[in-house]
Each structure stands twice: as C-alpha cells, then as structure tokens.
Enzyme design. Structure first.
Site, PDB file in Angstrom:
ATOM      1  N   GLY A  26      30.759  10.929  -2.702  1.00  0.00           N
ATOM      2  CA  GLY A  26      31.217   9.683  -2.068  1.00  0.00           C
ATOM      3  C   GLY A  26      30.747   8.468  -2.848  1.00  0.00           C
ATOM      4  O   GLY A  26      30.472   7.409  -2.282  1.00  0.00           O
ATOM      5  N   LEU A  28      32.097   6.313  -4.808  1.00  0.00           N
ATOM      6  CA  LEU A  28      32.879   5.080  -4.974  1.00  0.00           C
ATOM      7  C   LEU A  28      32.858   4.224  -3.710  1.00  0.00           C
ATOM      8  O   LEU A  28      33.522   3.199  -3.636  1.00  0.00           O
ATOM      9  CB  LEU A  28      34.324   5.417  -5.360  1.00  0.00           C
ATOM     10  CG  LEU A  28      34.482   6.211  -6.653  1.00  0.00           C
ATOM     11  CD1 LEU A  28      35.956   6.352  -7.025  1.00  0.00           C
ATOM     12  CD2 LEU A  28      33.711   5.560  -7.794  1.00  0.00           C
ATOM     13  N   GLY A  29      32.098   4.631  -2.705  1.00  0.00           N
ATOM     14  CA  GLY A  29      32.026   3.875  -1.462  1.00  0.00           C
ATOM     15  C   GLY A  29      31.055   2.710  -1.548  1.00  0.00           C
ATOM     16  O   GLY A  29      30.524   2.392  -2.617  1.00  0.00           O
ATOM     17  N   ASP A  52      33.882  11.665  -6.180  1.00  0.00           N
ATOM     18  CA  ASP A  52      34.515  11.164  -4.949  1.00  0.00           C
ATOM     19  C   ASP A  52      35.823  11.909  -4.774  1.00  0.00           C
ATOM     20  O   ASP A  52      36.246  12.638  -5.684  1.00  0.00           O
ATOM     21  CB  ASP A  52      34.737   9.636  -5.009  1.00  0.00           C
ATOM     22  CG  ASP A  52      34.760   9.003  -3.622  1.00  0.00           C
ATOM     23  OD1 ASP A  52      35.654   9.357  -2.820  1.00  0.00           O
ATOM     24  OD2 ASP A  52      33.894   8.172  -3.315  1.00  0.00           O
ATOM     25  N   ASP A  67      35.877  17.142  -3.659  1.00  0.00           N
ATOM     26  CA  ASP A  67      36.018  17.107  -2.205  1.00  0.00           C
ATOM     27  C   ASP A  67      34.834  17.886  -1.629  1.00  0.00           C
ATOM     28  O   ASP A  67      34.650  19.069  -1.956  1.00  0.00           O
ATOM     29  CB  ASP A  67      37.352  17.772  -1.823  1.00  0.00           C
ATOM     30  CG  ASP A  67      37.618  17.694  -0.320  1.00  0.00           C
ATOM     31  OD1 ASP A  67      36.667  17.500   0.461  1.00  0.00           O
ATOM     32  OD2 ASP A  67      38.795  17.842   0.061  1.00  0.00           O
ATOM     33  N   TYR A 155      31.386   9.869  15.520  1.00  0.00           N
ATOM     34  CA  TYR A 155      30.579   9.610  14.321  1.00  0.00           C
ATOM     35  C   TYR A 155      29.091   9.767  14.627  1.00  0.00           C
ATOM     36  O   TYR A 155      28.354  10.434  13.888  1.00  0.00           O
ATOM     37  CB  TYR A 155      30.883   8.187  13.828  1.00  0.00           C
ATOM     38  CG  TYR A 155      30.009   7.675  12.709  1.00  0.00           C
ATOM     39  CD1 TYR A 155      30.149   8.169  11.420  1.00  0.00           C
ATOM     40  CD2 TYR A 155      29.059   6.676  12.945  1.00  0.00           C
ATOM     41  CE1 TYR A 155      29.368   7.680  10.382  1.00  0.00           C
ATOM     42  CE2 TYR A 155      28.278   6.179  11.916  1.00  0.00           C
ATOM     43  CZ  TYR A 155      28.430   6.674  10.635  1.00  0.00           C
ATOM     44  OH  TYR A 155      27.647   6.181   9.613  1.00  0.00           O
ATOM     45  N   LYS A 159      26.232  12.431  13.130  1.00  0.00           N
ATOM     46  CA  LYS A 159      24.983  12.026  12.474  1.00  0.00           C
ATOM     47  C   LYS A 159      23.783  12.685  13.150  1.00  0.00           C
ATOM     48  O   LYS A 159      22.832  13.121  12.500  1.00  0.00           O
ATOM     49  CB  LYS A 159      24.856  10.496  12.479  1.00  0.00           C
ATOM     50  CG  LYS A 159      25.842   9.801  11.557  1.00  0.00           C
ATOM     51  CD  LYS A 159      25.563  10.179  10.117  1.00  0.00           C
ATOM     52  CE  LYS A 159      26.589   9.676   9.140  1.00  0.00           C
ATOM     53  NZ  LYS A 159      26.349  10.093   7.769  1.00  0.00           N
TER      54      LYS A 159
HETATM   55  P1  NAD Z   1      32.120   4.499   2.446  1.00  0.00           P
HETATM   56  O1  NAD Z   1      33.178   4.802   3.441  1.00  0.00           O
HETATM   57  O2  NAD Z   1      32.116   3.180   1.780  1.00  0.00           O
HETATM   58  O3  NAD Z   1      32.097   5.619   1.306  1.00  0.00           O
HETATM   59  C1  NAD Z   1      32.252   6.978   1.611  1.00  0.00           C
HETATM   60  C2  NAD Z   1      32.932   7.634   0.435  1.00  0.00           C
HETATM   61  O4  NAD Z   1      33.137   9.006   0.773  1.00  0.00           O
HETATM   62  C3  NAD Z   1      34.323   7.041   0.113  1.00  0.00           C
HETATM   63  O5  NAD Z   1      34.371   6.596  -1.232  1.00  0.00           O
HETATM   64  C4  NAD Z   1      35.286   8.201   0.355  1.00  0.00           C
HETATM   65  O6  NAD Z   1      36.351   8.237  -0.581  1.00  0.00           O
HETATM   66  C5  NAD Z   1      34.358   9.407   0.202  1.00  0.00           C
HETATM   67  N1  NAD Z   1      34.864  10.597   0.891  1.00  0.00           N
HETATM   68  C6  NAD Z   1      35.450  10.680   2.110  1.00  0.00           C
HETATM   69  N2  NAD Z   1      35.800  11.961   2.366  1.00  0.00           N
HETATM   70  C7  NAD Z   1      35.393  12.697   1.306  1.00  0.00           C
HETATM   71  C8  NAD Z   1      35.452  14.081   0.974  1.00  0.00           C
HETATM   72  N3  NAD Z   1      36.031  14.965   1.795  1.00  0.00           N
HETATM   73  N4  NAD Z   1      34.915  14.484  -0.193  1.00  0.00           N
HETATM   74  C9  NAD Z   1      34.353  13.605  -1.051  1.00  0.00           C
HETATM   75  N5  NAD Z   1      34.296  12.273  -0.807  1.00  0.00           N
HETATM   76  C10 NAD Z   1      34.800  11.834   0.366  1.00  0.00           C
HETATM   77  O7  NAD Z   1      30.720   4.767   3.181  1.00  0.00           O
HETATM   78  P2  NAD Z   1      29.289   4.173   2.815  1.00  0.00           P
HETATM   79  O8  NAD Z   1      29.128   2.919   3.574  1.00  0.00           O
HETATM   80  O9  NAD Z   1      29.066   4.164   1.375  1.00  0.00           O
HETATM   81  O10 NAD Z   1      28.375   5.258   3.541  1.00  0.00           O
HETATM   82  C11 NAD Z   1      27.730   6.300   2.854  1.00  0.00           C
HETATM   83  C12 NAD Z   1      26.859   7.056   3.846  1.00  0.00           C
HETATM   84  O11 NAD Z   1      25.948   6.153   4.482  1.00  0.00           O
HETATM   85  C13 NAD Z   1      27.646   7.734   4.977  1.00  0.00           C
HETATM   86  O12 NAD Z   1      26.993   8.928   5.323  1.00  0.00           O
HETATM   87  C14 NAD Z   1      27.518   6.741   6.118  1.00  0.00           C
HETATM   88  O13 NAD Z   1      27.640   7.373   7.363  1.00  0.00           O
HETATM   89  C15 NAD Z   1      26.108   6.224   5.888  1.00  0.00           C
HETATM   90  N6  NAD Z   1      25.872   4.914   6.506  1.00  0.00           N
HETATM   91  C16 NAD Z   1      26.479   3.791   6.026  1.00  0.00           C
HETATM   92  C17 NAD Z   1      26.211   2.565   6.619  1.00  0.00           C
HETATM   93  C18 NAD Z   1      26.836   1.286   6.138  1.00  0.00           C
HETATM   94  O14 NAD Z   1      26.678   0.244   6.763  1.00  0.00           O
HETATM   95  N7  NAD Z   1      27.540   1.301   5.004  1.00  0.00           N
HETATM   96  C19 NAD Z   1      25.338   2.503   7.703  1.00  0.00           C
HETATM   97  C20 NAD Z   1      24.770   3.667   8.196  1.00  0.00           C
HETATM   98  C21 NAD Z   1      25.015   4.883   7.561  1.00  0.00           C
HETATM   99  N1  SER Z   2      27.734   0.728   9.330  1.00  0.00           N
HETATM  100  C1  SER Z   2      28.123   1.987   9.891  1.00  0.00           C
HETATM  101  C2  SER Z   2      29.358   1.847  10.716  1.00  0.00           C
HETATM  102  O1  SER Z   2      29.595   0.776  11.209  1.00  0.00           O
HETATM  103  C3  SER Z   2      27.000   2.505  10.754  1.00  0.00           C
HETATM  104  O2  SER Z   2      26.722   3.802  10.435  1.00  0.00           O
HETATM  105  O3  SER Z   2      30.053   2.810  10.890  1.00  0.00           O
END
Ligand code: NAD
Ligand code: SER
Length: 331
Positions: A26, A28-29, A52, A67, A155, A159
């Site tokens: 993941g 690119l997120g 990704d 994936d 969600y 978690k």
């Molecule tokens: P994001 O949605 O920006 O990035 C997630 C990435 O996962 C995307 O690039 C997507 O293309 C990829 N993805 C989705 N399905 C996939 C699959 N089947 N195989 C491979 N890649 C796949 O999310 P993020 O904000 O970068 O979050 C990363 C982690 O941190 C997650 O576990 C999220 O729950 C956790 N998190 C994020 C936040 C936040 O505020 N950003 C807060 C709490 C927890």
């Molecule tokens: N920032 C995330 C969301 O809003 C929390 O895990 O989904």
C-alpha cells in the site's frame, strides 16, 4: 515530501537494523508515500521495495504491483528481495469501508493474515497500523489504552481483529508484529482518500486554492489527529524499540498527537487567512466520527518506548499551510 532528518531523528532507532531489506505494501497511499521517503533515506533506495495494487508509473526505486490478497505473490517478492521487514499499509479506510464492507474485511483481515503468514514462513518482522477506530462510543471522551474495544464500524472491527491476530502470531508463532493506533493523519504529500478524518487535510487544499471549504462534519466534532512527521517518527521509534520493552499492547499502542474540533481548526486557519469562508455541512461520515473518541491517553507508549509528540495545533496549521503552498507551487 516531508523533511527527512535521518541524523537527528532516526539514528538511534537504526542501531542493529541497518542492512534491512524492506517491503512496503500500500506504498502509494497517504502514509506509504511519506514512510517510503524516510525508509529510503535511512536504509538506501535499493533496500526498500514499494508495492501497491495500482501503478502510478512515476515511482523512484524498486516498485512492484502486488495485491495483498495474493499470498504467493507476497511470498515470491519476499524471496526475490530477501525481505526481512514488512511495513503493511494496504487497507480500505473507514468511510470507504462502510460503503463496501466486504472489500474492507477482505483487504484488512485477509491481507493482514497473508502478510503474517508470509512473515511467519520467511522470518520477517511486521509493522501494521491499527487506528483510533478500534474504539466505540463507550470510550468517549478520552480513550485509555485499556478502554474496552467496541467499534461500531466495519473498519474499526477489522482493526480490532487485526490487533488480536497480530498478538496471536506473536505468541503462537514468534512473529515480531507491531502496530500503532494512529489518529487522523495530516500531510501534504499524498491526499488522503476514503477516511473520516480527511476533512482535516482537505480544508488546507481548498482554502489555499479557493479560500472556502465545507467541512463534512459538525463544528463541534473533536477527534484525535497527528502530523505525518510525528506518525512516521512514532513508527520508526516503535520498530526500533527492543522487543522486551514492548508489552501486550505491541500490536496497537495508543499514540497521542493533538486533539481539536473542526471549529477550532477553522478558527486557527481563519486567524491566518481572514477571508477564508468555512461552513459545516455534515454527511454520513458524521455518524462514524461520532463513534470515535475525542482524545486518547498514550501512557503505555510513553512508558514502554518513550513516545512524545512534537506538534501542537498552531505548529500543525503553520506546517500544513506552508507544505500545501509549497506542493501547489511545485506541481
Ligand atoms: P491509503 O488509503 O492512503 O493507502 C492505502 C493503499 O493501499 C492505497 O494506495 C491502495 O491502493 C492500497 N491497497 C488497497 N487495497 C490493496 C490490495 N488489495 N493490495 C495492495 N494494496 C492495496 O491509506 P493510508 O492512510 O496510507 O493508511 C495506511 C494504513 O494506516 C491503513 O492500515 C490505515 O487503516 C492506517 N491508518 C491510517 C490513518 C490515516 O489517517 N491516514 C489513520 C489510522 C490508521
Ligand atoms: N484516518 C482514518 C480514517 O478516517 C482513521 O483510521 O479512516
């Protein structure tokens, strides 16, 4: 791109782990793009394989389509690159997850299980984030580390079960799996999508471009938030901590950044941009926000591995405004 101050911020956590070969899922997120920059600055570009499910075509350094639902592909990538550490960021976030619960469960739980199985079979360490979404309405206003976990969103349930799965793999199979309950994260490198806390980032882009923004939550909606720099540093510090320092909270430590309401954020922005027009027009994401705590207590993270946040709300707003202005002028 966030500043990467390897020498001052991260040198102490590199002891004993330099030479690591790292897989990021993941990547690119929102988090992956900043975390990758930090990991490559720490370990060298060639030591970090980013992956990704989609390919933006502009990545620097080793990249593969991967994936996380495909165990064999994960296992092949680990063997090919001699991976010893996995940062597992692939997931479906909260707002997207409520709209597509089956996908959310498949990716968040099935993907994590594949990563933990691969880590078990190849002897890798794992970082996989949890979230403040593990808490439910009974944890308000302040969620303690040991508050009961009663999430009401799909969600949040993934978690919570993810934390339990990681603890099981640690106890039963010796997999060194670690995680943080990240608050909503603010950054300007890659915009967040599919989350409930996205408004706290979107507002900076919209105010910079159009001087107006409609929050999709009420003004009194208060949630835990954190600057990405703090989140990346927390991640590196947790991963650098000796295993014996970590307690039963190793798959999901609470980490506090700063908590504020949408109205407080709007006031801080308006004090710097007096012409900014901001309104509060809640949509379905309000229901999710209403189930999460307003703040978290992170005593175990501070005691076990010395966590300390560095941003207050004014520093966060100044930093976001400068970062968004800089990224807009260079794009
Ligand atoms: P994001 O949605 O920006 O990035 C997630 C990435 O996962 C995307 O690039 C997507 O293309 C990829 N993805 C989705 N399905 C996939 C699959 N089947 N195989 C491979 N890649 C796949 O999310 P993020 O904000 O970068 O979050 C990363 C982690 O941190 C997650 O576990 C999220 O729950 C956790 N998190 C994020 C936040 C936040 O505020 N950003 C807060 C709490 C927890
Ligand atoms: N920032 C995330 C969301 O809003 C929390 O895990 O989904």
């Amino acid at each position: 791109m966030i500043d990467v101050q390897v020498s001052s911020d991260y040198l102490h956590v590199m002891v004993g782990v330099s030479g690591s070969q790292i897989l990021v899922t993941g990547a690119l997120g929102q988090i992956g793009s900043d975390l990758t920059n930090t990991l490559r600055a720490m370990y060298g570009e060639g030591s970090v394989l980013t992956t990704d499910i989609h390919d933006e075509g502009s990545q620097e350094g080793p990249f593969q389509l991967l994936d996380v639902l495909d165990y064999e592909a994960i296992s092949r990538a680990i063997s090919e690159y001699s991976i010893d550490t996995i940062y597992h960021l692939a997931a479906v976030l909260s707002a997207h997850g409520e709209k597509d619960p089956d996908l959310c469960e498949r990716v968040n739980l099935g993907g994590l299980q594949n990563i933990l199985d691969a880590a078990r079979n190849h002897g890798c360490r794992v970082f996989a984030p949890s979230s403040i979404a593990v808490f439910g309405p009974d944890s308000r206003p302040i969620a303690m580390q040991n508050s009961p976990l009663s999430p009401t969103t799909v969600y949040g349930r993934t978690k919570k079960e993810g934390e339990e799965m990681m603890l099981k793999y640690f106890h039963n199979y010796g997999v060194d799996a670690r995680g943080l309950r990240y608050p909503g994260l603010l950054s300007w490198t890659t915009p967040p999508t599919g989350g409930t806390t996205d408004y706290a980032v979107q507002v900076f882009y919209e105010i910079h471009e159009n001087e107006k923004y409609d929050f999709f939550v009420r003004g009194d909606t208060k949630l835990p938030m954190m600057m990405m720099q703090d989140a990346i540093r927390a991640t590196m510090e947790l991963m650098g901590a000796p295993s014996e320092k970590l307690s039963r909270w190793r798959p999901g430590y609470n980490v506090r950044g700063v908590s504020f309401s949408a109205m407080e954020l709007a006031h801080c922005i308006r004090s710097r941009k007096p012409n900014a027009v901001m309104r509060f027009i809640p949509d379905e994401r309000q229901h999710i926000a209403d189930t999460w705590p307003e703040d978290v207590d992170d005593a175990p993270a501070r005691n076990d591995w010395g966590w300390e946040s560095r941003f207050d709300i004014d520093q966060l707003v100044d930093s976001m405004m400068a970062g968004v202005a800089q990224s807009s002028s260079s794009s």
